[in-house]
Design an enzyme around this catalytic site. Structure first.
Site, PDB file in Angstrom:
ATOM      1  CD  GLN A  21       7.292 -38.598  -4.614  1.00 21.71           C
ATOM      2  OE1 GLN A  21       7.298 -37.490  -5.136  1.00 21.71           O
ATOM      3  NE2 GLN A  21       6.621 -38.851  -3.504  1.00 21.71           N
ATOM      4  CG  ASP A  40      17.215 -43.694   1.709  1.00 22.91           C
ATOM      5  OD1 ASP A  40      16.365 -43.265   0.884  1.00 22.91           O
ATOM      6  OD2 ASP A  40      16.885 -44.241   2.788  1.00 22.91           O
ATOM      7  CB  ILE A  41      18.017 -43.172   6.879  1.00 21.47           C
ATOM      8  CG1 ILE A  41      18.442 -43.534   8.300  1.00 21.47           C
ATOM      9  CG2 ILE A  41      16.642 -43.715   6.551  1.00 21.47           C
ATOM     10  CD1 ILE A  41      17.590 -42.898   9.394  1.00 21.47           C
ATOM     11  CG  ASN A 106      12.693 -37.275  -2.349  1.00 16.88           C
ATOM     12  OD1 ASN A 106      11.548 -37.125  -2.783  1.00 16.88           O
ATOM     13  ND2 ASN A 106      13.156 -38.467  -1.974  1.00 16.88           N
ATOM     14  CE1 TYR A 172       4.766 -36.053   4.830  1.00 16.36           C
ATOM     15  CE2 TYR A 172       2.789 -35.005   3.958  1.00 16.36           C
ATOM     16  CZ  TYR A 172       3.986 -35.672   3.755  1.00 16.36           C
ATOM     17  OH  TYR A 172       4.399 -35.942   2.469  1.00 16.36           O
ATOM     18  CE  LYS A 176       6.802 -33.454   3.075  1.00 13.17           C
ATOM     19  NZ  LYS A 176       8.135 -33.636   2.468  1.00 13.17           N
ATOM     20  CG  ASP A 206       1.670 -46.935  -6.343  1.00 15.01           C
ATOM     21  OD1 ASP A 206       1.647 -47.239  -5.132  1.00 15.01           O
ATOM     22  OD2 ASP A 206       1.461 -47.748  -7.262  1.00 15.01           O
TER      23      ASP A 206
HETATM   24  N1  LIG Z   1       3.932 -40.563  -1.674  1.00 14.86           N
HETATM   25  C1  LIG Z   1       3.204 -39.484  -1.695  1.00 14.86           C
HETATM   26  O1  LIG Z   1       1.979 -39.533  -1.957  1.00 14.86           O
HETATM   27  C2  LIG Z   1       3.812 -38.127  -1.430  1.00 14.86           C
HETATM   28  C3  LIG Z   1       3.042 -36.995  -1.734  1.00 14.86           C
HETATM   29  C4  LIG Z   1       3.602 -35.743  -1.526  1.00 14.86           C
HETATM   30  C5  LIG Z   1       4.888 -35.610  -1.046  1.00 14.86           C
HETATM   31  N2  LIG Z   1       5.615 -36.734  -0.734  1.00 14.86           N
HETATM   32  C6  LIG Z   1       6.979 -36.528  -0.262  1.00 14.86           C
HETATM   33  O2  LIG Z   1       7.868 -37.077  -1.222  1.00 14.86           O
HETATM   34  C7  LIG Z   1       9.108 -37.427  -0.590  1.00 14.86           C
HETATM   35  C8  LIG Z   1       9.513 -38.847  -0.997  1.00 14.86           C
HETATM   36  O3  LIG Z   1       8.589 -39.770  -0.436  1.00 14.86           O
HETATM   37  P1  LIG Z   1       8.155 -41.143  -1.153  1.00 14.86           P
HETATM   38  O4  LIG Z   1       6.719 -41.014  -1.502  1.00 14.86           O
HETATM   39  O5  LIG Z   1       9.126 -41.478  -2.221  1.00 14.86           O
HETATM   40  O6  LIG Z   1       8.247 -42.152   0.090  1.00 14.86           O
HETATM   41  P2  LIG Z   1       9.319 -43.329   0.438  1.00 14.86           P
HETATM   42  O7  LIG Z   1       9.047 -43.688   1.851  1.00 14.86           O
HETATM   43  O8  LIG Z   1       9.251 -44.384  -0.592  1.00 14.86           O
HETATM   44  O9  LIG Z   1      10.721 -42.593   0.280  1.00 14.86           O
HETATM   45  C9  LIG Z   1      11.264 -41.741   1.256  1.00 14.86           C
HETATM   46  C10 LIG Z   1      12.748 -42.041   1.354  1.00 14.86           C
HETATM   47  O10 LIG Z   1      13.319 -41.112   2.290  1.00 14.86           O
HETATM   48  C11 LIG Z   1      14.198 -41.837   3.122  1.00 14.86           C
HETATM   49  N3  LIG Z   1      14.336 -41.172   4.421  1.00 14.86           N
HETATM   50  C12 LIG Z   1      13.389 -41.003   5.358  1.00 14.86           C
HETATM   51  N4  LIG Z   1      13.900 -40.433   6.454  1.00 14.86           N
HETATM   52  C13 LIG Z   1      15.217 -40.239   6.196  1.00 14.86           C
HETATM   53  C14 LIG Z   1      16.287 -39.688   6.939  1.00 14.86           C
HETATM   54  N5  LIG Z   1      16.112 -39.255   8.200  1.00 14.86           N
HETATM   55  N6  LIG Z   1      17.505 -39.619   6.367  1.00 14.86           N
HETATM   56  C15 LIG Z   1      17.707 -40.075   5.102  1.00 14.86           C
HETATM   57  N7  LIG Z   1      16.744 -40.640   4.366  1.00 14.86           N
HETATM   58  C16 LIG Z   1      15.502 -40.705   4.896  1.00 14.86           C
HETATM   59  C17 LIG Z   1      13.545 -43.200   3.277  1.00 14.86           C
HETATM   60  O11 LIG Z   1      14.471 -44.183   3.743  1.00 14.86           O
HETATM   61  C18 LIG Z   1      13.015 -43.454   1.877  1.00 14.86           C
HETATM   62  O12 LIG Z   1      13.939 -44.119   1.057  1.00 14.86           O
HETATM   63  C19 LIG Z   1       8.882 -37.235   0.906  1.00 14.86           C
HETATM   64  O13 LIG Z   1       9.418 -35.986   1.321  1.00 14.86           O
HETATM   65  C20 LIG Z   1       7.375 -37.212   1.023  1.00 14.86           C
HETATM   66  O14 LIG Z   1       6.942 -36.514   2.167  1.00 14.86           O
HETATM   67  C21 LIG Z   1       5.103 -37.982  -0.915  1.00 14.86           C
END
Ligand SMILES: NC(=O)c1ccc[n+]([C@@H]2O[C@H](COP(=O)([O-])OP(=O)(O)OC[C@H]3O[C@@H](n4cnc5c(N)ncnc54)[C@H](O)[C@@H]3O)[C@@H](O)[C@H]2O)c1
Length: 283
Positions: A21, A40-41, A106, A172, A176, A206
């Site tokens: 996202q 990003d990490i 995010n 989690y 949130k 996804d």
């Molecule tokens: N995928 C879902 O269904 C969903 C639903 C609701 C909310 N979310 C939230 O959306 C956000 C994005 O998640 P996503 O679905 O794109 O997953 P993802 O794992 O593809 O992306 C998350 C990104 O955050 C980075 N990250 C994680 N920890 C970090 C840190 N300590 N420092 C810097 N970067 C860090 C990761 O390296 C990764 O690139 C998150 O906060 C997640 O909780 C996801």
């Protein structure tokens, strides 16, 4: 300002921007005219995360895709748990771009387990990244937004798990729900500076975070948990190369909402929780 570039002249800071996202939001905001600060990490976050970590190559791909829109990007490999590192990125962004208008908080991680069985490491890492890391992003960026004096919009990425019970990932859900508390109090703290703060609550998107096998294992061990994870109504989507009925939403569907919250079109909205769930949380 061109009508098709409602964010022209503005600067957006997106955390967790290497993939998923975060990448989609960075590209969408750039398409709408904003220059981008992307962190990003780009590596493993903690030992209890079982899905693959993001990589430096993935952040480089985000940079390429943002630059392809014609906008500028400042990208750094930074852990959101590191406040001085985030403050340095913000200082560098102000030096390069002169302002900061949009913040998309995010970055996040997910793991599974019942709260009375999980390890301290599992609990602590999810709270430290998703909740305390989000606060550190706010702490690093908001003073610069106020100083720039242009107002702005902060989008806090929560989850459906920030509005309802999600047995099997209560840590989690706690992180949130905490994002909602930050959103609502911060909206009152920064309103006088013309800055709006809203949380978004996506359901299943996804991305690599969603591990179908891990979820299926939890549900097979605890079938009663399934009541809390209603299936998505199938909607036809037709973008990002995806056509037909999709079981999960795409990151781009979330980006549409992020772009609206970032823009002046949502000027009247602050301190709100925006569900992005095709209505599924009403079950
Ligand atoms: N995928 C879902 O269904 C969903 C639903 C609701 C909310 N979310 C939230 O959306 C956000 C994005 O998640 P996503 O679905 O794109 O997953 P993802 O794992 O593809 O992306 C998350 C990104 O955050 C980075 N990250 C994680 N920890 C970090 C840190 N300590 N420092 C810097 N970067 C860090 C990761 O390296 C990764 O690139 C998150 O906060 C997640 O909780 C996801």
């Amino acid at each position: 300002m061109a009508a098709d570039r409602p964010l022209e002249g503005r600067v957006a800071f997106v955390t967790g921007a290497a993939r998923g996202q975060g990448r989609a939001h960075a590209i969408r905001l750039a398409n709408d005219g904003a220059d981008i600060v992307a962190i990003d990490i780009c590596g493993p976050v903690t030992s209890s995360i079982t899905y693959p970590p993001a990589t430096s190559e993935e952040l480089a791909e985000t940079v390429r895709e943002v630059e392809a829109t014609g906008r500028k990007v400042l990208a750094r490999e930074v852990d959101v748990r590191d406040l001085p590192a985030q403050q340095q990125v913000v200082a560098d962004a102000i030096e390069q771009f002169g302002r900061l208008d949009i913040l998309v908080v995010n970055a996040g991680i997910l793991s599974w387990g019942r709260m009375f069985e999980m390890s301290e490491e599992q609990w602590d890492s999810v709270i430290q990244v998703n909740l305390s890391g989000a606060w550190r992003t706010v702490r690093a960026a908001v003073p610069a937004m106020i100083e720039a004096g242009n107002g702005g919009s902060i989008i806090m990425v929560s989850s459906s798990a920030g509005l309802k019970a999600t047995p099997g990932n209560g840590h989690y859900s706690a992180s949130k729900h905490g994002i909602v508390a930050i959103t609502n109090a911060l909206s009152l703290e920064v309103g006088e500076f013309g800055i709006r703060v809203n949380s978004i609550h996506p359901y299943s998107i996804d991305t690599p975070m969603v591990e179908r096998d891990a979820m299926m294992e939890v549900f097979s061990q605890h079938p009663n948990f399934l009541h809390s994870f209603a299936p998505m109504p199938l909607h036809p989507v037709n973008h990002a190369g995806k056509k037909g009925l999709q079981e999960f939403m795409t990151p781009e569907e979330v980006s549409n909402v992020v772009a609206w919250l970032a823009s002046d079109e949502s000027m009247a909205i602050s301190g709100s929780q925006i569900a992005i769930d095709r209505g599924v949380m009403k079950y």
